[in-house]
Scaffold this motif. Sequence first.
Motif, PDB file in Angstrom:
ATOM      1  N   LEU A   1      -2.343   8.074  -3.958  1.00  0.00           N
ATOM      2  CA  LEU A   1      -2.824   6.786  -4.446  1.00  0.00           C
ATOM      3  C   LEU A   1      -2.757   5.759  -3.321  1.00  0.00           C
ATOM      4  O   LEU A   1      -1.856   5.797  -2.487  1.00  0.00           O
ATOM      5  N   VAL A   2      -3.722   4.835  -3.295  1.00  0.00           N
ATOM      6  CA  VAL A   2      -3.754   3.793  -2.272  1.00  0.00           C
ATOM      7  C   VAL A   2      -4.093   2.457  -2.918  1.00  0.00           C
ATOM      8  O   VAL A   2      -4.622   2.397  -4.034  1.00  0.00           O
ATOM      9  N   GLU A   3      -3.805   1.422  -2.189  1.00  0.00           N
ATOM     10  CA  GLU A   3      -4.172   0.080  -2.623  1.00  0.00           C
ATOM     11  C   GLU A   3      -5.515  -0.280  -2.010  1.00  0.00           C
ATOM     12  O   GLU A   3      -5.722  -0.094  -0.810  1.00  0.00           O
ATOM     13  N   VAL A   4      -6.418  -0.759  -2.826  1.00  0.00           N
ATOM     14  CA  VAL A   4      -7.710  -1.252  -2.356  1.00  0.00           C
ATOM     15  C   VAL A   4      -7.864  -2.670  -2.886  1.00  0.00           C
ATOM     16  O   VAL A   4      -7.827  -2.900  -4.094  1.00  0.00           O
TER      17      VAL A   4
ATOM     18  N   MET B   1       0.846  -1.191   0.000  1.00  0.00           N
ATOM     19  CA  MET B   1       0.000   0.000   0.000  1.00  0.00           C
ATOM     20  C   MET B   1       0.875   1.233   0.000  1.00  0.00           C
ATOM     21  O   MET B   1       1.914   1.279   0.666  1.00  0.00           O
ATOM     22  N   ALA B   2       0.478   2.264  -0.722  1.00  0.00           N
ATOM     23  CA  ALA B   2       1.237   3.497  -0.748  1.00  0.00           C
ATOM     24  C   ALA B   2       1.235   4.134   0.634  1.00  0.00           C
ATOM     25  O   ALA B   2       0.200   4.279   1.270  1.00  0.00           O
ATOM     26  N   LYS B   3       2.416   4.505   1.091  1.00  0.00           N
ATOM     27  CA  LYS B   3       2.522   5.114   2.414  1.00  0.00           C
ATOM     28  C   LYS B   3       2.102   6.574   2.354  1.00  0.00           C
ATOM     29  O   LYS B   3       2.277   7.261   1.342  1.00  0.00           O
ATOM     30  N   ARG B   4       1.629   7.099   3.464  1.00  0.00           N
ATOM     31  CA  ARG B   4       1.232   8.493   3.519  1.00  0.00           C
ATOM     32  C   ARG B   4       2.463   9.378   3.448  1.00  0.00           C
ATOM     33  O   ARG B   4       3.492   9.114   4.071  1.00  0.00           O
TER      34      ARG B   4
ATOM     35  N   ASP C   1       2.894  18.860  -3.940  1.00  0.00           N
ATOM     36  CA  ASP C   1       2.693  18.999  -2.505  1.00  0.00           C
ATOM     37  C   ASP C   1       3.346  20.280  -2.003  1.00  0.00           C
ATOM     38  O   ASP C   1       3.831  21.094  -2.787  1.00  0.00           O
ATOM     39  N   GLN C   2       3.385  20.442  -0.665  1.00  0.00           N
ATOM     40  CA  GLN C   2       3.913  21.672  -0.084  1.00  0.00           C
ATOM     41  C   GLN C   2       5.409  21.828  -0.305  1.00  0.00           C
ATOM     42  O   GLN C   2       5.945  22.928  -0.194  1.00  0.00           O
ATOM     43  N   ASP C   3       6.076  20.729  -0.597  1.00  0.00           N
ATOM     44  CA  ASP C   3       7.514  20.784  -0.911  1.00  0.00           C
ATOM     45  C   ASP C   3       7.760  20.904  -2.402  1.00  0.00           C
ATOM     46  O   ASP C   3       8.884  20.710  -2.871  1.00  0.00           O
ATOM     47  N   ASP C   4       6.701  21.185  -3.146  1.00  0.00           N
ATOM     48  CA  ASP C   4       6.762  21.350  -4.589  1.00  0.00           C
ATOM     49  C   ASP C   4       7.152  20.059  -5.309  1.00  0.00           C
ATOM     50  O   ASP C   4       7.678  20.087  -6.414  1.00  0.00           O
ATOM     51  N   GLN C   5       6.873  18.905  -4.664  1.00  0.00           N
ATOM     52  CA  GLN C   5       7.139  17.613  -5.283  1.00  0.00           C
ATOM     53  C   GLN C   5       5.900  17.147  -6.051  1.00  0.00           C
ATOM     54  O   GLN C   5       4.782  17.175  -5.514  1.00  0.00           O
ATOM     55  N   PRO C   6       6.085  16.717  -7.305  1.00  0.00           N
ATOM     56  CA  PRO C   6       4.924  16.307  -8.111  1.00  0.00           C
ATOM     57  C   PRO C   6       4.444  14.907  -7.754  1.00  0.00           C
ATOM     58  O   PRO C   6       5.232  14.021  -7.434  1.00  0.00           O
ATOM     59  N   HIS C   7       3.153  14.701  -7.841  1.00  0.00           N
ATOM     60  CA  HIS C   7       2.542  13.382  -7.594  1.00  0.00           C
ATOM     61  C   HIS C   7       1.544  13.131  -8.714  1.00  0.00           C
ATOM     62  O   HIS C   7       0.646  13.946  -8.966  1.00  0.00           O
ATOM     63  N   THR C   8       1.714  11.998  -9.382  1.00  0.00           N
ATOM     64  CA  THR C   8       0.923  11.685 -10.565  1.00  0.00           C
ATOM     65  C   THR C   8      -0.249  10.772 -10.212  1.00  0.00           C
ATOM     66  O   THR C   8      -0.091   9.791  -9.481  1.00  0.00           O
ATOM     67  N   PHE C   9      -1.407  11.093 -10.739  1.00  0.00           N
ATOM     68  CA  PHE C   9      -2.623  10.302 -10.550  1.00  0.00           C
ATOM     69  C   PHE C   9      -3.085   9.820 -11.923  1.00  0.00           C
ATOM     70  O   PHE C   9      -3.210  10.607 -12.859  1.00  0.00           O
ATOM     71  N   THR C  10      -3.343   8.524 -12.030  1.00  0.00           N
ATOM     72  CA  THR C  10      -3.611   7.901 -13.324  1.00  0.00           C
ATOM     73  C   THR C  10      -4.970   7.216 -13.332  1.00  0.00           C
ATOM     74  O   THR C  10      -5.480   6.799 -12.287  1.00  0.00           O
ATOM     75  N   MET C  11      -5.516   7.050 -14.489  1.00  0.00           N
ATOM     76  CA  MET C  11      -6.811   6.393 -14.679  1.00  0.00           C
ATOM     77  C   MET C  11      -6.836   5.005 -14.054  1.00  0.00           C
ATOM     78  O   MET C  11      -5.850   4.263 -14.097  1.00  0.00           O
TER      79      MET C  11
END
Length: 406
Positions: A146-149, A1-4, A49-59
């Motif tokens: 992103l999380v694992e379900v 699972m993706a960690k917070r 995020d607040q540290d200007d790090q990009p996070h990608t979200f996909t279909m």
Amino acid sequence: MAKRRKSRLTLPKNKTSASRPIPKHGDPAGPTTKEWEEMKSYRSFVVKDQDDQPHTFTMNYYTIILPEGLQPDDPLDHHEYWVGKIKDIRSRDDDPSEVWVKVQWLWSAQEVSEQKKAFDYKNHGKMERFLSNMYDYVHSSCFQGLVEVLEYAESNIKQATIGDETFYYRYRYDHESREITPKPVATCFCGVLYNPDTSSIMHHCPRDKCCKSYHVSCLRKANWVEQNQNSKSTRNKAIYTTPGVAPRELQLERTLPSSSVRASQKPVNLDVDGVPSTDAPAPQPPSHKRGRGRPRKASKSANQSEEGIEFDNHKLIPEPLLALARSPMVKGVGSNLPRDTGGVVGNVPFVARAREIVASVVQNRETLPEDWERLLCLPGEGAGSRLEAWFAQDEGFVCPSCGGAV
């Protein structure tokens, strides 16, 4: 699972968290259905995020979403996030600040109970969700990661492991008809559903005709314990050998979905120490009747018989693997099993795989796979990565449905 992540995603000005009122839903600032059809489609989007790090979200990935009325800096436990599946991504006029996402919601048990009044959410875990047929348009800024379900099918004994902090679902929820499918049904005779967060230890019978789990407390109270002919009182007492049947550890090892109770209890030849014997009796000459018929075949020696082959091949099985195959299948709160990696499904999938490997060597006379440890699919790290961590105590219980060892 993706960690917070330590850094939370930020909301742009004039944007709030996702809105999901019931039954009318949707962000008032979101696109209409007609507008949505005209918007440009994308396969993914990026949020910093607040540290200007990009996070990608996909279909088609699952994601956690900031609930209505909350800000990114508000303290929030992992299970308190809304969970959704990304179904479509579109933007208004190629404007990166106007990226909207069509989300399929997964409801918590408590959210279901708010609409379905007769539903008792206390029978379900805090990480459990209900896959719904409800969709919304949610602004991209509301997505937190992103999380694992995982889907949890209690009848699937080789189910993927589900840890305490992993989202999962067993049921689907139709928010229009307010129906839950499949219908939640308790397998224990007490009538109480399995709640991974609160249910006491349960023993599982994997046979196809059963595939049920029973609380230890219920089995003890109803005295579903293997009987001992030499003892008047058998309550709460584990019996490992009973005259006329196989040793209990062998019964457990043989208990597979396709196996019958009779096959698992098939008696074996024991030596004076109670260990399977491979001593072969002296071969007998063939005998035949005079004048007609074919000569009778010589009786097989013990090491040529089905039992003899089985005993010889047991010596080819590593002791830890054999011990796991002979462990009861258990799940629930109160066991000594690692909760972080197997809190929902317990040791059931590992014991099932171990029994299959042992059966392939003992019964089918196949070669023990060199990568048998990998085939068990143990967690890659933590306490659960040790095979011995999944051994469970055997108290001599039998299945109330089929009478086999559990």
